[in-house]
Design a protein around this motif. Structure first.
Motif, PDB file in Angstrom:
ATOM      1  N   GLU A 146      36.068  44.504  47.772  1.00 29.85           N
ATOM      2  CA  GLU A 146      34.707  44.909  48.120  1.00 29.85           C
ATOM      3  C   GLU A 146      33.795  44.721  46.914  1.00 29.85           C
ATOM      4  N   VAL A 147      32.713  44.001  47.115  1.00 30.46           N
ATOM      5  CA  VAL A 147      31.807  43.681  46.010  1.00 30.46           C
ATOM      6  C   VAL A 147      30.399  44.166  46.323  1.00 30.46           C
ATOM      7  N   LEU A 148      29.620  44.283  45.255  1.00 26.80           N
ATOM      8  CA  LEU A 148      28.232  44.722  45.378  1.00 26.80           C
ATOM      9  C   LEU A 148      27.303  43.514  45.376  1.00 26.80           C
ATOM     10  N   ARG A 169      32.184  41.182  38.857  1.00 25.66           N
ATOM     11  CA  ARG A 169      33.493  40.561  39.043  1.00 25.66           C
ATOM     12  C   ARG A 169      33.393  39.110  39.523  1.00 25.66           C
ATOM     13  N   PHE A 170      32.230  38.710  39.967  1.00 28.63           N
ATOM     14  CA  PHE A 170      32.031  37.308  40.331  1.00 28.63           C
ATOM     15  C   PHE A 170      32.084  36.441  39.078  1.00 28.63           C
ATOM     16  N   THR A 171      32.608  35.229  39.227  1.00 28.62           N
ATOM     17  CA  THR A 171      32.626  34.273  38.115  1.00 28.62           C
ATOM     18  C   THR A 171      32.261  32.888  38.616  1.00 28.62           C
ATOM     19  N   ASP A 172      31.521  32.164  37.787  1.00 32.42           N
ATOM     20  CA  ASP A 172      31.177  30.773  38.068  1.00 32.42           C
ATOM     21  C   ASP A 172      30.643  30.614  39.493  1.00 32.42           C
ATOM     22  N   GLN A 215      37.104  31.123  45.343  1.00 37.76           N
ATOM     23  CA  GLN A 215      36.562  30.256  46.384  1.00 37.76           C
ATOM     24  C   GLN A 215      36.136  31.037  47.626  1.00 37.76           C
ATOM     25  N   GLU A 216      36.032  32.344  47.502  1.00 39.36           N
ATOM     26  CA  GLU A 216      35.569  33.176  48.616  1.00 39.36           C
ATOM     27  C   GLU A 216      34.057  33.015  48.781  1.00 39.36           C
TER      28      GLU A 216
END
Length: 222
Positions: A146-148, A169-172, A215-216
């Motif tokens: 779960e992300v914001l 937590r997201f990258t690139d 890749q989500e």
């Protein structure tokens, strides 16, 4: 008088240390001589090779020999104890060429170069005549869970919701914005939480966000 190789009191030995002390077998006393023509009761050996004792009995000369080799305790280090992989990423483990011993991985393989693509705990051991050593790595696949992701931007310089700031937590990240008519109006392949919308008209926009590691994809309205 011809030499005779027999009996076999001296044994081939692997030395796990700097030297080996060999005592002359009682059977050969007192008529014996070492390979170097010495007659010490205790012989100190500090280099690999073939060593022997000559013993004179009533009928012939007997030669008893042994092969001595030296080894060290095995050592192995495969790096980090925990590695997190992105989608389709491969963890390449290359064992040092100086690893001395028999290699065995937890999946019963024995290669020095290991390619790991699946999550799990991987252990490798190295065994020789002096002992055994091992190392372990835990491999995980990155999952965001779960992300914001905000659903509003107010670029009015009140210091609140000034930019589209997504979960750390997201990258690139690849980010695309579409207007209500489905037209692409903004895009970046390396998003850095810097979009403010100042160059766009007020309204509702559709976003398509893709994490470079997992890749989500995430979709929504802004």
């Amino acid at each position: 008088m011809q030499p005779k190789v027999n009996p076999d009191y001296l044994k081939d030995t692997v030395v796990c240390g700097d030297q080996l002390v060999v005592k002359v077998p009682q059977h050969y006393k007192p008529s014996y001589v070492w390979y170097d023509h010495s007659n010490q009761e205790y012989k100190i050996i500090s280099s690999p090779g073939r060593y022997w004792i000559e013993f004179q009995d009533a009928h012939c000369t007997i030669i008893d020999d042994m092969n001595i080799s030296f080894a060290t305790l095995p050592f192995i280090d495969i790096g980090e104890d925990k590695v997190v992989l992105c989608k389709d990423e491969v963890l390449e483990i290359v064992l040092d060429q100086t690893v001395n011993g028999t290699i065995l991985w937890s999946d019963s393989t024995s290669e020095k170069n290991k390619a790991i693509i699946n999550a799990g705990v991987y252990t490798v051991s190295v065994k020789n005549d002096c002992g055994i050593a091992w190392d372990t790595v835990k491999v995980e696949q990155k999952k965001l869970g779960e992300v914001l992701i905000p659903n509003v931007i107010t670029s009015n310089e009140d210091r609140f919701n000034e930019k589209f700031v997504i979960d750390e937590r997201f990258t690139d990240v690849t980010l695309q914005l579409y207007n209500r008519y489905g037209r692409l109006v903004w895009k970046t392949e390396h998003y850095e939480n810097d979009f403010s919308g100042k160059n766009l008209s007020s309204g509702v926009y559709y976003y398509l966000l893709k994490d470079g590691c997992t890749q989500e994809e995430y979709k929504g309205w802004l």
